[in-house]
Structures are given as structure tokens and as C-alpha cells.
Design an enzyme around this catalytic site. Structure first.
Site, mmCIF file in Angstrom:
data_model
loop_
_atom_site.group_PDB
_atom_site.id
_atom_site.type_symbol
_atom_site.label_atom_id
_atom_site.label_comp_id
_atom_site.label_asym_id
_atom_site.label_seq_id
_atom_site.Cartn_x
_atom_site.Cartn_y
_atom_site.Cartn_z
ATOM 1 N N ARG A 21 0.828 -1.217 0.000
ATOM 2 C CA ARG A 21 0.000 0.000 0.000
ATOM 3 C C ARG A 21 0.858 1.262 0.000
ATOM 4 N NH1 ARG A 21 -3.304 -3.196 3.572
ATOM 5 N NH2 ARG A 21 -2.372 -2.217 5.416
ATOM 6 N N CYS A 42 -5.833 -18.078 16.629
ATOM 7 C CA CYS A 42 -6.801 -18.090 17.730
ATOM 8 C C CYS A 42 -8.040 -18.915 17.402
ATOM 9 C CB CYS A 42 -7.211 -16.658 18.078
ATOM 10 S SG CYS A 42 -5.810 -15.605 18.513
ATOM 11 N N THR A 273 16.339 -4.398 14.269
ATOM 12 C CA THR A 273 17.207 -5.278 15.046
ATOM 13 C C THR A 273 18.592 -4.639 15.186
ATOM 14 O OG1 THR A 273 18.116 -6.499 13.154
ATOM 15 C CG2 THR A 273 15.977 -7.226 14.014
ATOM 16 N N GLY A 282 6.431 -9.456 15.972
ATOM 17 C CA GLY A 282 5.597 -10.579 16.387
ATOM 18 C C GLY A 282 6.099 -11.318 17.612
#
Length: 564
Positions: A21, A42, A273, A282
């Protein structure tokens, strides 16, 4: 610009879509080790239980649909086997053909997630021992149940996956036992609030073996024996390991990226990092807790999606920042809803915060409108500053709404007292004119202003029974007869003014009622007549639930049997 993403589930898929996008010209390649992308972790237990019927409903996108919409190349069944930051490439193996190759990148995003924690225990590789993390894991369990019709299961672990799976296996008619080392389910909750979760689980026939350490597994009598330390084995037709997850960061460590807690990848607030042009998001990353400021690992879908978006923004030249994780979560436990946000009282104190809490039992909506249900709320705050630290709610209706309000209040930096000022929507079917969140603010304000002092459940055992203080139960005689705390005498609040002569002046009065409201009124009556008073936080309903839960856990531990 060419961006390579490792992992195509929550964080990785979100980042890929956001990148497209923001940059229509970028080349974006995603490598996913499993056969599925953008799937709903989930929802996996609910497919096993048959609540979600169609397997395709578990995947929000397919590689084909993702490419059609975003022109992102999703390569499933491709495992990245090494990172080469020095030459900005990754080694990849096609798991279907065995082909190995290197892929170059300008920017690399790591979203490998976490893997089920599998302790090195005897028998850990048995065929009837399962984990639940991927779509493939789900199909394996579902197929096993369909083919063999197991009648019993032991779930090692009582977190989100363990509880959701317990519910779904019970719905299939299976006998279910949850075993775990902590003496409570759902560690985001304080032990007192977890008592209500335990009660709901037991009421639906799930056995709890809390405070037990699993030492191994053995095949026996056509099933599996779960070997426990200092207890008899638990036998079942199948076992699911759901004792937690560990960041899947072996590749990152081998490539020289800085690692932190349990091997989690260290990132800054831009999701960068320690090596330039490599980002991570995540379940694999270590982040700051938004309340305590401490380093934490939080395996939740919401933070992973936000981090993926932030990393994509920064890869495209933006300057987005991750403000930390509050750990907001909600869970369906049979008919119950349990939710939390921020930090619980136990962890607040471990973090060195001078924490206190109020406990209340409001109705989900106006009491005069049919169908209202009681919920139990615990709001944690810092003494002195009254900074809002966290909240836990357990109930049947309106729990998710209140926890989201409290999560927003923590994020906005409101104090616990300022909860009283929130202008919240009211209509009899949905709330009360004094919303439960407002009520928590009123209670904290009363404490801050010295209008009332409170005593907590952990104080009850230490109250003197020698007559130096007065212990008063302000409920009706019928309620009192149905159960009370030893040493507390009964004077209903509506009779209190007429019976003041029965309460010796000059002695502190500790007051309890069913929920904390009538005892508060009694405290104000007594204070108006010169008595020093203290109100019990949570009421007898709360006390009774927690104490009964502790008795069940203690008795089960003592006799070495499962709780039911």
C-alpha cells in the site's frame, strides 16, 4: 527496493500488505515454512471442536488471493535455513522439491513467530502427543479424533490455547484434565481472580491438576500416561502440550542478531534489530511493557499486527514507533468471559511497584432491566500517585467492553481516580448510569480522599479475634446463615443505626457484606458516629469464591488426586 519477509502469518502478512500500500513498485517476497499464510491461530481450537466447520475459514488469505490483490509473492512450504547479513541474502529450501537457493534482499523482515515449548522429557515424541500452533497441527488433531474417537485427553498447560482446547474437547464429549506447574490457570490474572475461571472450568467437568510438574510420558493400555512429580500418573487417550511458546529465533541467533529474554530478538521502537536493514516483529521479538517499562515477551495477535505495520512504515522511509505492549486480552471460557489489560497486582509488585487494588462486583447492566449478570472487576493502581496499572474482569456480559475502556485509559495515562470522569454510554440493556468503570474510579477516589479505608482478602486471617477490634457482617440474617467468616458478627446495615449500642466505642470496626457496597454504607454510618472503620474489598462473594478455590487446590495436592 526488494523486501524479503520470513513468516507469513500475523506480523509478516500485515507487513507485506502495508508495504504494498505504501510502495507499488517494491518487490516483496514472503517465505512461509508451513503450507498456509495469514491464518487465524486463535481460531484453531474452535475448528477442532466443530464451532468453525469449514477448514478454509481458518485462512484469511491464500498465496493466490494475496498475490491477486497485493502482487506479493507468497512462497509456502519454503523454509529459510540461514541469514547472511554480510551479503544481504537468505538461504531457502523448498520443502516440497528439496531445492535450495539464495534470495537477495534490500530489507529483511523477520516474523518467524514462536514454537510450542517442548521440554526434553522422556516420551516427548510419542504418536499420541500433540502440539497446537499451526493449521497442520490442527488438522492432525482433528483427523486423529475423527479416526480414533478418543474418550479422554490431558492438556499440559492452562493458558489461552489450553483453556480454549479444553472447552472444545469437552463439547466433543471427551473427559479433559488440565495439568500444569503453576497453581492457577491463566497467568495474566492474579490468583484471586483466576479462582472464578477455575470454578467455571470445574462446573463443566474439566479436572484440574494444578501445582503439578510433568516429568515424562509413557505409552500404556492403548493411551498415554502423563508422569507427574510426587503424584500418580494421569492416563488419557491423547495428550496436548500447551505449556507455552518459545521465540523461534535460532536463525537470528546464528546470524549474530542480538537476542534477549528466552532468545527473543531485541528490537528498538522502530522494530529494527541490531543489524542494519533487518527488522523483526511478532511473537519472536522482545518488547517493552507499556506499564512497567520492563522487557517482555507477549504472544498476542494484536501487537504482532501493529508491529508489522510499523516495520513496513519504516522500511518505506517513515518514522513509526511502537509504544510497548499492555498485554490486553480476552478469553471465552465456556459461558464465562475473562479479560485483562496492563499488569496484574502480582507482577506489579514483582516489578517493584507499590501496588494496591479495588475489587467490585457490579451488574453488567441496570439491575431493573432483565438479564443482568454480575461481573467481578479488579482494578490495580499505584499507591500515592494512583496511576492506573491494570485491570482484570471475569463475567458473562459486557466484560469485553469494560476491559477495552480500561485499556484505553491506561494508554492515555489516566489515573485510577479519573475513571470516575469518563463519559460512557448508558441505556438499561447495556449498562448502568454509574458504569462499572466509573464505580471503580469512585472507589479509588474514596480511598485517596480518606473517605474509606479498605482491608483485603490476605488481611482476613490476621485480624485479631480477641475483642480488640469489632468484626461486623452487614448482610441480612439469611445471607449470614448461608455462610460467613468466623469471628464476624451479624448486624444488617439497615438496622445499624438502631443497634449502635451493640458496637463498643473506641475499637476499630472491620466490615464486610456480599459485594462491598452495603459494608461501605455501614462504614460511613459508623464513621459519622465516631468509629474508625475499614471496608472489605470485594465482599463475601469474592472471599468465598477465592477461599473455596484454595481449599480445592490444597486438598487435591494433599491427596494426590485430580480436582473436579
Amino acid at each position: 527496493m526488494k523486501v524479503v519477509i520470513i513468516g507469513g502469518v500475523a506480523g509478516g502478512a500485515t507487513a507485506a500488505a502495508r508495504l504494498r500500500r505504501l510502495d507499488e513498485q517494491a518487490e516483496i517476497v514472503v517465505f512461509e515454512r508451513s503450507g498456509y499464510v495469514s491464518y487465524a491461530n486463535c481460531g484453531l481450537p474452535y475448528y477442532i471442536g466443530g464451532v468453525i466447520e469449514a477448514p478454509e475459514a481458518l485462512t484469511l488469505q491464500t498465496p493466490e488471493s494475496f498475490y491477486s490483490r497485493f502482487h506479493v509473492t507468497m512462497k509456502v512450504r519454503h523454509e529459510v535455513t540461514a541469514l547472511h547479513p554480510d551479503r544481504k541474502t537468505v538461504s531457502v529450501k523448498n520443502l516440497e522439491t528439496g531445492e535450495e537457493f539464495e534470495e537477495s534482499y534490500d530489507k529483511l523482515l523477520l516474523s518467524p513467530g514462536a514454537k510450542p515449548t517442548q521440554p526434553r522429557l522422556p516420551g516427548a515424541g510419542l504418536e499420541k502427543l500433540f502440539t497446537l500452533r499451526t493449521v497442520e497441527d490442527t488438522f492432525r488433531i482433528k483427523d486423529y479424533i475423527s479416526a480414533h474417537h478418543p474418550r479422554s485427553a490431558v492438556l499440559a498447560g492452562g493458558g489461552f490455547i489450553g483453556l480454549e482446547l479444553a472447552e472444545n474437547l469437552r463439547e466433543l464429549g471427551m473427559e479433559v484434565t488440565i495439568v500444569q506447574r503453576p497453581r492457577q490457570l491463566m497467568n495474566p490474572f492474579d490468583p484471586d481472580m483466576a479462582a472464578f475461571i477455575h470454578s467455571e472450568v470445574r462446573s463443566h467437568g474439566v479436572k484440574l491438576a494444578l501445582g503439578r510438574t510433568v516429568e515424562g510420558f509413557e505409552e500404556k493400555d492403548g493411551g498415554v500416561d502423563v508422569l507427574l512429580k510426587d503424584s500418580a500418573p494421569l492416563h488419557a487417550d491423547m495428550v496436548v502440550l500447551a505449556i507455552g511458546v518459545t521465540p523461534d529465533t535460532a536463525l537470528a541467533g546464528e546470524a549474530g542478531l542480538e537476542l534477549g529474554l528466552k532468545g527473543g530478538i531485541v528490537v528498538n521502537d522502530r522494530m529494527e534489530t541490531s543489524i542494519p536493514d533487518i527488522y523483526a516483529v511478532g511473537d519472536a521479538v522482545q518488547v517493552k511493557h507499556a506499564v512497567t517499562g520492563q522487557d517482555v515477551l507477549l504472544s498476542l495477535a494484536g501487537p504482532a499486527n501493529k508491529q508489522g505495520r510499523i516495520a513496513a512504515d519504516n522500511i518505506c522511509g517513515g518514522d513509526s514507533r511502537y509504544l510497548g505492549s499492555q498485554g490486553s486480552s480476552v478469553l471465552k471460557v465456556f459461558g464465562l468471559t475473562a479479560a485483562s489489560t496492563g499488569v496484574n497486582e502480582t507482577n506489579a509488585k514483582k516489578a517493584g511497584l507499590d501496588a494496591d487494588a479495588v475489587v467490585l462486583s457490579p451488574m453488567s447492566h441496570a439491575g431493573y432491566y432483565p438479564g443482568g449478570r454480575v461481573m467481578t472487576m479488579k482494578v490495580v493502581f499505584e499507591k500515592g500517585t494512583y496511576r492506573l496499572l491494570g485491570a482484570q474482569i471475569v463475567g458473562y456480559e459486557g466484560v469485553d467492553k469494560r476491559i477495552d475502556v480500561l485499556a484505553a485509559a491506561i494508554h492515555a495515562g489516566l489515573t485510577a481516580i479519573q475513571l470516575k470522569d469518563l463519559d460512557l454510554a448508558y441505556a438499561p440493556p447495556y449498562s448502568s448510569a454509574k458504569d462499572p468503570v466509573n464505580m471503580a474510579g469512585f472507589m479509588v477516589e474514596n480511598i485517596a480522599r480518606g473517605v474509606v479505608k479498605q482491608f483485603r482478602l490476605e488481611d482476613v486471617a490476621g485480624l485479631p479475634r480477641d475483642g480488640s477490634v469489632t468484626l461486623l457482617d452487614a448482610r441480612t440474617p439469611q445471607e449470614y446463615a448461608g455462610g460467613h467468616i468466623e469471628g464476624f458478627r451479624n448486624i444488617p446495615v439497615d438496622e445499624l443505626r438502631e443497634r449502635l449500642g451493640e458496637i463498643e466505642p473506641g475499637k476499630p470496626v472491620y466490615v464486610i457484606c456480599q459485594s462491598g457496597l452495603r459494608s461501605y454504607i455501614a462504614c460511613r454510618v459508623l464513621a459519622g458516629h465516631g468509629y474508625e472503620t475499614c471496608n472489605f474489598s470485594g465482599g463475601f462473594r469474592f472471599y468465598d469464591a477465592v477461599v473455596n478455590d484454595r481449599r480445592l487446590i490444597e486438598s487435591a495436592t494433599a491427596c494426590g488426586m485430580d480436582q473436579s
